[in-house]
Write a protein that holds these residues in place. Structure first.
Motif, PDB file in Angstrom:
ATOM      1  N   ALA A 147       0.830  -1.206   0.000  1.00  0.00           N
ATOM      2  CA  ALA A 147       0.000   0.000   0.000  1.00  0.00           C
ATOM      3  C   ALA A 147       0.863   1.253   0.000  1.00  0.00           C
ATOM      4  O   ALA A 147       0.522   2.265  -0.626  1.00  0.00           O
ATOM      5  N   ALA A 148       1.991   1.188   0.697  1.00  0.00           N
ATOM      6  CA  ALA A 148       2.903   2.331   0.695  1.00  0.00           C
ATOM      7  C   ALA A 148       3.503   2.532  -0.690  1.00  0.00           C
ATOM      8  O   ALA A 148       3.581   3.659  -1.204  1.00  0.00           O
ATOM      9  N   GLU A 149       3.909   1.439  -1.328  1.00  0.00           N
ATOM     10  CA  GLU A 149       4.497   1.528  -2.661  1.00  0.00           C
ATOM     11  C   GLU A 149       3.491   2.039  -3.676  1.00  0.00           C
ATOM     12  O   GLU A 149       3.857   2.727  -4.638  1.00  0.00           O
ATOM     13  N   ALA A 150       2.211   1.728  -3.467  1.00  0.00           N
ATOM     14  CA  ALA A 150       1.167   2.147  -4.409  1.00  0.00           C
ATOM     15  C   ALA A 150       0.632   3.547  -4.127  1.00  0.00           C
ATOM     16  O   ALA A 150      -0.241   4.041  -4.846  1.00  0.00           O
ATOM     17  N   GLY A 151       1.133   4.190  -3.069  1.00  0.00           N
ATOM     18  CA  GLY A 151       0.684   5.536  -2.746  1.00  0.00           C
ATOM     19  C   GLY A 151      -0.581   5.602  -1.923  1.00  0.00           C
ATOM     20  O   GLY A 151      -1.125   6.679  -1.694  1.00  0.00           O
ATOM     21  N   VAL A 152      -1.090   4.437  -1.465  1.00  0.00           N
ATOM     22  CA  VAL A 152      -2.280   4.439  -0.606  1.00  0.00           C
ATOM     23  C   VAL A 152      -1.921   4.990   0.770  1.00  0.00           C
ATOM     24  O   VAL A 152      -2.717   5.684   1.403  1.00  0.00           O
ATOM     25  N   LEU A 153      -0.717   4.675   1.246  1.00  0.00           N
ATOM     26  CA  LEU A 153      -0.196   5.244   2.480  1.00  0.00           C
ATOM     27  C   LEU A 153       0.793   6.352   2.113  1.00  0.00           C
ATOM     28  O   LEU A 153       1.630   6.174   1.218  1.00  0.00           O
ATOM     29  N   PRO A 154       0.720   7.486   2.777  1.00  0.00           N
ATOM     30  CA  PRO A 154       1.534   8.651   2.389  1.00  0.00           C
ATOM     31  C   PRO A 154       2.981   8.535   2.853  1.00  0.00           C
ATOM     32  O   PRO A 154       3.413   9.230   3.773  1.00  0.00           O
ATOM     33  N   ILE A 155       3.758   7.677   2.214  1.00  0.00           N
ATOM     34  CA  ILE A 155       5.170   7.492   2.558  1.00  0.00           C
ATOM     35  C   ILE A 155       6.002   7.834   1.325  1.00  0.00           C
ATOM     36  O   ILE A 155       5.802   7.276   0.257  1.00  0.00           O
ATOM     37  N   LEU A 156       6.934   8.738   1.503  1.00  0.00           N
ATOM     38  CA  LEU A 156       7.698   9.231   0.361  1.00  0.00           C
ATOM     39  C   LEU A 156       9.177   8.887   0.427  1.00  0.00           C
ATOM     40  O   LEU A 156       9.937   9.269  -0.444  1.00  0.00           O
ATOM     41  N   ASP A 157       9.607   8.173   1.481  1.00  0.00           N
ATOM     42  CA  ASP A 157      11.029   7.881   1.576  1.00  0.00           C
ATOM     43  C   ASP A 157      11.244   6.380   1.758  1.00  0.00           C
ATOM     44  O   ASP A 157      10.294   5.600   1.822  1.00  0.00           O
ATOM     45  N   GLU A 158      12.486   5.981   1.853  1.00  0.00           N
ATOM     46  CA  GLU A 158      12.829   4.565   1.931  1.00  0.00           C
ATOM     47  C   GLU A 158      12.593   3.979   3.311  1.00  0.00           C
ATOM     48  O   GLU A 158      12.768   2.779   3.506  1.00  0.00           O
ATOM     49  N   GLY A 210     -11.710   3.973  -0.799  1.00  0.00           N
ATOM     50  CA  GLY A 210     -12.122   2.741  -1.462  1.00  0.00           C
ATOM     51  C   GLY A 210     -11.533   2.617  -2.851  1.00  0.00           C
ATOM     52  O   GLY A 210     -11.090   1.531  -3.252  1.00  0.00           O
ATOM     53  N   VAL A 211     -11.495   3.718  -3.597  1.00  0.00           N
ATOM     54  CA  VAL A 211     -10.894   3.708  -4.937  1.00  0.00           C
ATOM     55  C   VAL A 211      -9.416   3.353  -4.847  1.00  0.00           C
ATOM     56  O   VAL A 211      -8.897   2.556  -5.641  1.00  0.00           O
ATOM     57  N   LYS A 212      -8.717   3.913  -3.872  1.00  0.00           N
ATOM     58  CA  LYS A 212      -7.288   3.625  -3.719  1.00  0.00           C
ATOM     59  C   LYS A 212      -7.044   2.166  -3.361  1.00  0.00           C
ATOM     60  O   LYS A 212      -6.127   1.525  -3.894  1.00  0.00           O
ATOM     61  N   VAL A 213      -7.857   1.635  -2.442  1.00  0.00           N
ATOM     62  CA  VAL A 213      -7.667   0.239  -2.032  1.00  0.00           C
ATOM     63  C   VAL A 213      -8.034  -0.706  -3.180  1.00  0.00           C
ATOM     64  O   VAL A 213      -7.391  -1.740  -3.369  1.00  0.00           O
ATOM     65  N   GLY A 215      -7.543  -0.007  -6.310  1.00  0.00           N
ATOM     66  CA  GLY A 215      -6.365   0.042  -7.168  1.00  0.00           C
ATOM     67  C   GLY A 215      -5.231  -0.797  -6.624  1.00  0.00           C
ATOM     68  O   GLY A 215      -4.510  -1.466  -7.382  1.00  0.00           O
ATOM     69  N   LEU A 216      -5.070  -0.776  -5.295  1.00  0.00           N
ATOM     70  CA  LEU A 216      -4.026  -1.592  -4.658  1.00  0.00           C
ATOM     71  C   LEU A 216      -4.270  -3.073  -4.901  1.00  0.00           C
ATOM     72  O   LEU A 216      -3.363  -3.815  -5.305  1.00  0.00           O
ATOM     73  N   LEU A 217      -5.501  -3.525  -4.665  1.00  0.00           N
ATOM     74  CA  LEU A 217      -5.812  -4.946  -4.862  1.00  0.00           C
ATOM     75  C   LEU A 217      -5.726  -5.329  -6.339  1.00  0.00           C
ATOM     76  O   LEU A 217      -5.343  -6.458  -6.672  1.00  0.00           O
ATOM     77  N   ASP A 218      -6.060  -4.397  -7.219  1.00  0.00           N
ATOM     78  CA  ASP A 218      -5.933  -4.662  -8.646  1.00  0.00           C
ATOM     79  C   ASP A 218      -4.466  -4.897  -9.017  1.00  0.00           C
ATOM     80  O   ASP A 218      -4.141  -5.822  -9.776  1.00  0.00           O
ATOM     81  N   THR A 219      -3.584  -4.076  -8.464  1.00  0.00           N
ATOM     82  CA  THR A 219      -2.146  -4.254  -8.707  1.00  0.00           C
ATOM     83  C   THR A 219      -1.656  -5.592  -8.166  1.00  0.00           C
ATOM     84  O   THR A 219      -0.894  -6.315  -8.823  1.00  0.00           O
TER      85      THR A 219
END
Length: 369
Positions: A147-158, A210-213, A215-219
Motif C-alpha cells: 500500500a505504501a508503494e502504491a501511494g495508498v499510504l503517504p510514505i515518500l522515503d525509503e 475505497g478507490v485507492k484500495v 487500485g491496490l488490490l488490482d495491482t
C-alpha cells in the motif's frame, strides 16, 4: 477428538444457528475493576465502576478506555466527560445483532485520537483506515507495505517499512489492532473496523479511500499470475476482495460509480480465481450469484464482463454438481457469446466446450457430441 479439526466462529448474531453455541459474556463487575486497576495503575473503584457501567462491562471497550487513561494519565472522571461529549451515535447506526451499549464506539474513537496525538509516524490513522476496509480475518503486513508503494499510504522515503511497523506497534499498544501469532499479519475487532468506516463515511472520504484500495488490490492480483503458482497469496487476495466489497457495498448509493465498477472487476477476478483453485465451488457459487446479478444490472445482459462472469458461475454450478442450473446458464451465455464475440472467438469456444462437458456429465451425449 484426535484427528478432527474444530472451527470457532465469533458472532453477536444469536440466530446464526451454526454448531454448538458457547456464550462469552462481558466482564463481571469484579473482573472489570481488577482489569482496569491493572491496566491503568489507578486505585479508584468508584471511577472504574462508573466507567464499567457506562461501557456495559464490554472487554473491548474497557481495553480501549484503559489504554487512553494510562497513556494520557487521566483520572476516570475526565475520561468519562470526554467519552460522553463525543456524538458518534449521530452516524453510527445500530445493526442486527449489535448489543454494544452507548459509549463503546466513542471509546474507540477516543483511542484513535489518543494514538494519533502521540503518532510520530503520521501513519496510524490511515493504516487503521485501510485495515478497516479489508478482511477481519487478517491483513498481511506485506499488503500494507505494498500500500505504501502504491501511494495508498503517504510514505515518500525509503523508511516506509520501518514507519509502517512503528505505526502498527502504536495501534497495537492502543488496543486498536492485534498481531497474529507469527506477527505476519494484523487484525482489528469488527466493531473497531466498523466505527472507522462509519467515521470515513461521515467525513465523506470513504469513496476516495475505497478507490485507492481497489487500485491496490488490482495491482496485487495482476502480479499474482496463475493462482496455483502461489495458492496462499491467491486465497488471501480473494478474501481481501470479498471483504472490501462487503464493507463498501452499504455505502455505494450510485450503482454506476467508478468505485462500483472497480469492485465488479475485482469480484470477477475473485470468482475466476476461486474456480481455478478448486477449493470450494460452493463458495464460488455464493460469490458468483450476486456478482452476476450486479453485472446484469450495472453493465447489461450482454456486456462482455457480464458474459464472462455468467460463464464462470455456470462452471461453478457444474463443478458443484448442480448441472440443472449449469446447463441452461451455459446455453444462454453461449448464445450471447456467439452474438457478441462471434462463433470462433476463443472465449466462445471455451464456453461451448464447457457446455459440451456438462451435457456429457448429465448423460446427454447426442447434444454433447
Amino acid at each position: 477428538a484426535a484427528g478432527k479439526a474444530q472451527v470457532v466462529i465469533t458472532t453477536t448474531d444469536q440466530a446464526l444457528g451454526l454448531g454448538r453455541v458457547v456464550p462469552v459474556d462481558v466482564f463481571s463487575e469484579g473482573e472489570a475493576l481488577a482489569f482496569l486497576a491493572r491496566r491503568t495503575g489507578r486505585d479508584d473503584d468508584g471511577g472504574a465502576r462508573e466507567l464499567g457501567q457506562e461501557l456495559g462491562w464490554l472487554p473491548l471497550a474497557l481495553a480501549q478506555a484503559a489504554a487512553v487513561i494510562a497513556g494520557q494519565h487521566l483520572p476516570y472522571p475526565v475520561y468519562l466527560e470526554r467519552l460522553r461529549s463525543l456524538p458518534v451515535r449521530e452516524y453510527l447506526a445500530p445493526t442486527r445483532g449489535d448489543p454494544y451499549p452507548r459509549g463503546v464506539a466513542e471509546a474507540i474513537l477516543l483511542s484513535v485520537e489518543a494514538v494519533s496525538a502521540s503518532d510520530g509516524t503520521g501513519l496510524c490513522r490511515v493504516v487503521l483506515d485501510v485495515v478497516s476496509l479489508l478482511s477481519a480475518a487478517g491483513v498481511p503486513r506485506s499488503l500494507l507495505y505494498a500500500a505504501a508503494e502504491a501511494g495508498v499510504l503517504p510514505i515518500l522515503d525509503e523508511a516506509g517499512v520501518r514507519l509502517i511497523d512503528e505505526a502498527l506497534g502504536l495501534l497495537a499498544d492502543g488496543s486498536l489492532l492485534a498481531f497474529s501469532g507469527d506477527d505476519s499479519s494484523v487484525t482489528a475487532h469488527r466493531l473497531v473496523m466498523r466505527v472507522t468506516r462509519e467515521r470515513l463515511a461521515h467525513e465523506g472520504t470513504l469513496d476516495a479511500l475505497g478507490v485507492k484500495v481497489c487500485g491496490l488490490l488490482d495491482t496485487i492480483t495482476d502480479a499474482l499470475g496463475e493462482p496455483w503458482d502461489n495458492r496462499a497469496a491467491a486465497r488471501d487476495a480473494i478474501q481481501q476482495v470479498a471483504a472490501l466489497h462487503e464493507h463498501l457495498a452499504p455505502h455505494l448509493d450510485d450503482g454506476h460509480s467508478a468505485l462500483a465498477g472497480s469492485l465488479l472487476d475485482l469480484r470477477g477476478w475473485a470468482l475466476d480465481c476461486t474456480n481455478k483453485l478448486g477449493d470450494s465451488f460452493t463458495q464460488a457459487v455464493e460469490h458468483g450469484e450476486p456478482l452476476v446479478s450486479d453485472c446484469e444490472r450495472m453493465l447489461g445482459d450482454t456486456h462482455r464482463n457480464t458474459l464472462v462472469c455468467r460463464a464462470n458461475l455456470a462452471y461453478a454450478y457444474q463443478a458443484a454438481g448442480r448441472l440443472p442450473e449449469a446447463i441452461p446458464l451455459y446455453e444462454r451465455t453461449l448464445t450471447d457469446f456467439e452474438q457478441v464475440l462471434g462463433d470462433t472467438h476463443p472465449t466462445t469456444l471455451a464456453c461451448g466446450g464447457n457446455l459440451a462437458y456438462a451435457y456429457q456429465a448429465a448423460g446427454r451425449l447426442p447434444e454433447a457430441i
